[in-house]
Scaffold this motif. Structure first.
Motif, PDB file in Angstrom:
ATOM      1  N   GLU A 190       0.738  -1.217   0.024  1.00 52.90           N
ATOM      2  CA  GLU A 190       0.146  -0.102   0.113  1.00 52.90           C
ATOM      3  C   GLU A 190       0.979   1.106   0.089  1.00 52.90           C
ATOM      4  O   GLU A 190       1.897   1.258   0.830  1.00 52.90           O
ATOM      5  CB  GLU A 190      -0.810   0.177   1.266  1.00 52.90           C
ATOM      6  CG  GLU A 190      -2.181  -0.831   1.100  1.00 52.90           C
ATOM      7  CD  GLU A 190      -3.092  -0.545   2.622  1.00 52.90           C
ATOM      8  OE1 GLU A 190      -4.291  -0.516   2.121  1.00 52.90           O
ATOM      9  OE2 GLU A 190      -2.415  -0.449   3.473  1.00 52.90           O
ATOM     10  N   THR A 191       0.598   2.214  -0.790  1.00 51.77           N
ATOM     11  CA  THR A 191       1.249   3.407  -0.640  1.00 51.77           C
ATOM     12  C   THR A 191       0.736   4.427   0.593  1.00 51.77           C
ATOM     13  O   THR A 191      -0.288   3.984   0.918  1.00 51.77           O
ATOM     14  CB  THR A 191       1.101   4.278  -2.305  1.00 51.77           C
ATOM     15  OG1 THR A 191      -0.400   4.652  -2.164  1.00 51.77           O
ATOM     16  CG2 THR A 191       1.297   3.526  -3.094  1.00 51.77           C
ATOM     17  N   ASN A 192       1.499   5.225   0.549  1.00 52.74           N
ATOM     18  CA  ASN A 192       1.115   6.203   1.686  1.00 52.74           C
ATOM     19  C   ASN A 192      -0.020   6.803   1.612  1.00 52.74           C
ATOM     20  O   ASN A 192      -1.065   7.050   2.527  1.00 52.74           O
ATOM     21  CB  ASN A 192       2.205   7.366   2.080  1.00 52.74           C
ATOM     22  CG  ASN A 192       2.706   7.330   3.504  1.00 52.74           C
ATOM     23  OD1 ASN A 192       2.570   6.479   4.248  1.00 52.74           O
ATOM     24  ND2 ASN A 192       2.920   8.573   3.740  1.00 52.74           N
ATOM     25  N   GLU A 193      -0.453   7.253   0.332  1.00 51.60           N
ATOM     26  CA  GLU A 193      -1.695   7.922  -0.074  1.00 51.60           C
ATOM     27  C   GLU A 193      -2.940   6.977   0.308  1.00 51.60           C
ATOM     28  O   GLU A 193      -3.788   7.444   0.765  1.00 51.60           O
ATOM     29  CB  GLU A 193      -1.643   8.124  -1.650  1.00 51.60           C
ATOM     30  CG  GLU A 193      -0.579   9.681  -1.644  1.00 51.60           C
ATOM     31  CD  GLU A 193       0.641   9.075  -1.882  1.00 51.60           C
ATOM     32  OE1 GLU A 193       0.969   7.809  -2.001  1.00 51.60           O
ATOM     33  OE2 GLU A 193       1.667  10.141  -1.883  1.00 51.60           O
ATOM     34  N   GLN A 194      -2.582   5.822  -0.206  1.00 50.38           N
ATOM     35  CA  GLN A 194      -3.716   4.727  -0.035  1.00 50.38           C
ATOM     36  C   GLN A 194      -4.059   4.404   1.475  1.00 50.38           C
ATOM     37  O   GLN A 194      -5.172   4.365   1.742  1.00 50.38           O
ATOM     38  CB  GLN A 194      -3.269   3.371  -0.409  1.00 50.38           C
ATOM     39  CG  GLN A 194      -3.419   3.422  -2.149  1.00 50.38           C
ATOM     40  CD  GLN A 194      -2.831   1.984  -2.737  1.00 50.38           C
ATOM     41  OE1 GLN A 194      -1.858   1.484  -2.228  1.00 50.38           O
ATOM     42  NE2 GLN A 194      -3.326   1.624  -3.953  1.00 50.38           N
ATOM     43  N   LYS A 195      -2.855   4.707   2.383  1.00 51.02           N
ATOM     44  CA  LYS A 195      -3.295   4.309   3.885  1.00 51.02           C
ATOM     45  C   LYS A 195      -3.707   5.531   4.416  1.00 51.02           C
ATOM     46  O   LYS A 195      -4.795   5.386   5.391  1.00 51.02           O
ATOM     47  CB  LYS A 195      -1.669   4.189   4.559  1.00 51.02           C
ATOM     48  CG  LYS A 195      -0.877   2.797   4.231  1.00 51.02           C
ATOM     49  CD  LYS A 195       0.254   2.913   4.695  1.00 51.02           C
ATOM     50  CE  LYS A 195       1.139   1.323   4.534  1.00 51.02           C
ATOM     51  NZ  LYS A 195       2.324   1.505   4.971  1.00 51.02           N
TER      52      LYS A 195
END
Length: 580
Positions: A19-24
């Protein structure tokens, strides 16, 4: 021939991309919106269903409107804010997340409204006390709550459970915001607003920590209350749950061991017997043992390992744990509970010992040394623990002792204070005025002896009684002269406490015979509360109906107890007493 195809069964499975930071961050924002929607649903249930229905009934004069207001405090204001402002803002933001991926600015809008939560949390203990009091006192009040609790929207949870939600909500904002900030880059434009919001929300959550601990303890007390069939009066702010578990009880007369269950609290032990039923109560309380004077000892039994003894004023139990570790855990829990209980008692004793007491001759003439609030944890008159709302600290202006408000509700002029009127404790009031004040706690609504009522009653006698689908039982019924609008039901004429009471005002009286009804029967009904009675004869039934039909209108009925009837009642009491 060489095979160039890969051996798929020997290859490592492909991993899903991390997961990317944006997704988190998006996931945390989605979680916040999801929990906010669920929370608003609970607020609506409290405000628009429970509070609204009870208020509607209270406006009919069934019970005081102020009771409902004091129970639900400012829940309407909290509901309005979340329903009309915070939730719509969150839903709008999630709809435009790709262009505006931020939460800090929205949560900053929450911070000015945290004062509403402080008010709700402060009132929580008082709300729980009022809720219990009026559930016991008013059949209509209880019926409305039970009807709503049976609905699907309640999710099989009690009103008390739903009322915990606002108390627990602010710490949940704090947890989500901390998680959000961990994933948020240091140079993100939302970081400043998010950090500012967290500082204010965290402060509010810290102030609520005591209430949160109380609410979690109360939630556990409610669970135990339901496990005991809602028959044991344990839901009280002064009761603190410590430990529970299965145990074996060694019988004194034989070598058998019987399965039992223990609930340990800060001030008592409930010794219970399991009930093997598909629904309802799981345990029946066999004995309550107070922590005061309790001792716990490890014992050696050749036939049974892991045994220990609990000895109290009410009873001594020889118990067998499931293992050596289980035994050690129980003994430790008992010892720590007993030690803390004694320490709290010591604060009372040391405060009493250290104070330079004003002599009786100087009482009111010389200013006393006030005991500091922090020097005591319980009332110096009745030794009940203080709490923030229902049992607050008050100083007697004559002797300086710290007492709860019930003991400091007397006023008298004090010479050292220019004869101004001051609050004093009941002991000082008696000395300074020469008037004796009644000792002991005020008796509960049911704690009046049947014999005391029967001797000065409008009518009394045995009736068969049935409530809803419960089995019939023979009860001693009394309508006392002092409380002519209340019917008290006792198990026997000499009982010191009534099993229940029926406030007759507003009840409907029905005596038309139904096919399944026994002779000389009649019914009292109000909302969903229905009480059926059977008299020993038609004549006695008519005598009861003559009184009850007047009482339900709010008028005081005439006595139906002539001298010979009073004598008969006395004879019945004595006969009953001899047979027990």
């Amino acid at each position: 021939m060489n095979c160039l195809c890969p051996l798929f069964f020997g290859e490592r499975p492909l991993r899903s991309p991390l997961e990317t930071n944006e997704q988190k961050l998006y996931k945390i924002a989605t979680e916040l919106l999801k929990t906010e929607r669920a929370y608003v649903t609970r607020l609506n249930l409290l405000d628009q269903v429970f509070c609204a229905k009870l208020t509607e009934e209270a406006l009919k004069g069934t019970f005081p409107v102020d009771v409902v207001k004091n129970i639900f405090s400012n829940i309407s204001s909290i509901n309005t804010f979340h329903n009309q402002f915070l939730l719509p803002d969150l839903e709008k933001r999630m709809g435009e997340w790709e262009s505006t991926p931020r939460l800090g600015d929205i949560l900053q809008n929450l911070t000015p409204f945290l004062k509403m939560y402080a008010e709700y949390v402060k009132n929580f203990d008082n709300a729980m006390e009022l809720l219990k009091q009026w559930t016991d006192r008013s059949p209509q009040f209880k019926a409305i709550i039970q009807d709503i609790q049976s609905q699907e929207a309640c999710g099989s949870l009690t009103l008390q459970h739903h009322m915990l939600e606002p108390v627990q909500r602010v710490p949940r904002y704090e947890m989500l915001l901390k998680d959000y900030l961990k994933k948020l880059p240091q140079d993100d434009p939302d970081r400043r607003d998010a950090e500012k919001s967290l500082d204010i929300i965290a402060m509010a959550a810290t102030h609520s920590n005591s209430a949160i601990r109380k609410s979690e303890n109360l939630k556990k007390l409610l669970e135990i209350y339901e496990m005991l069939g809602e028959e044991e009066d344990i839901v009280n702010a002064s009761n603190e749950f410590i430990k529970e578990g299965h145990i074996l009880k060694l019988a004194a007369r034989n070598t058998s061991a019987m399965e039992r269950y223990l609930f340990l609290f800060n001030n008592m032990l409930l010794y219970c017997v399991p009930k093997f039923s598909l629904g309802g109560a799981k345990y029946t309380v066999r004995t309550r043992i107070g922590i005061e004077g309790m001792k716990v000892l490890e014992t050696i039994n050749e036939d049974y390992p892991h045994t220990f003894q609990v000895s109290g004023k009410e009873r001594t139990l020889e118990l067998q744990a499931s293992s050596e570790q289980d035994k050690d855990n129980w003994i430790k829990a008992f010892q720590e509970t007993i030690e803390i209980f004694h320490q709290k008692n010591e604060t009372f004793k040391s405060a009493s010992k250290d104070v330079e007491e004003v002599s009786t001759a100087e009482l009111g003439k010389r200013a006393p040394r006030w005991i500091r609030d922090k020097e005591v944890t319980m009332c110096m008159k009745c030794k009940e623990p203080f709490n923030a709302l229902t049992r607050r600290r008050h100083h007697c202006r004559a002797c300086g002792y710290v007492s709860e408000n019930l003991h400091c509700d007397n006023k008298v002029a004090l010479e050292y204070d220019s004869n101004k009127i001051n609050k004093v404790c009941k002991d000082c009031y008696s000395i300074l005025t020469g008037e004796e004040k009644a000792e002991g706690k005020k008796k509960g609504i049911l704690e009046i002896e049947a014999a005391q009522f029967s001797g000065s009653s409008i009518i009394c006698g045995f009736l068969q009684h049935c409530e809803k689908n419960k089995p019939w039982g023979k009860v001693w019924c009394v309508i006392p002269e002092k409380e002519a609008l209340v019917l008290y039901l006792y198990g026997a004429p000499q009982d010191v406490k009534a099993q229940s009471s029926i406030p007759l005002l507003g009840y409907s009286v029905e005596d038309s015979p139904r096919p399944a009804d026994p002779p000389a029967s009649f019914r009292l009904s109000q909302s969903k509360s229905v009480h059926s009675f059977v008299a020993e004869s038609e004549e006695l039934k008519q005598r009861w109906l003559k009184v009850i039909r007047v009482a339900v209108t709010g008028e005081v009925p005439e006595s139906q107890m002539p001298n010979d009837a009073t004598a008969n009642a006395t004879d019945t009491q004595e006969t009953s007493s001899d047979s027990t």
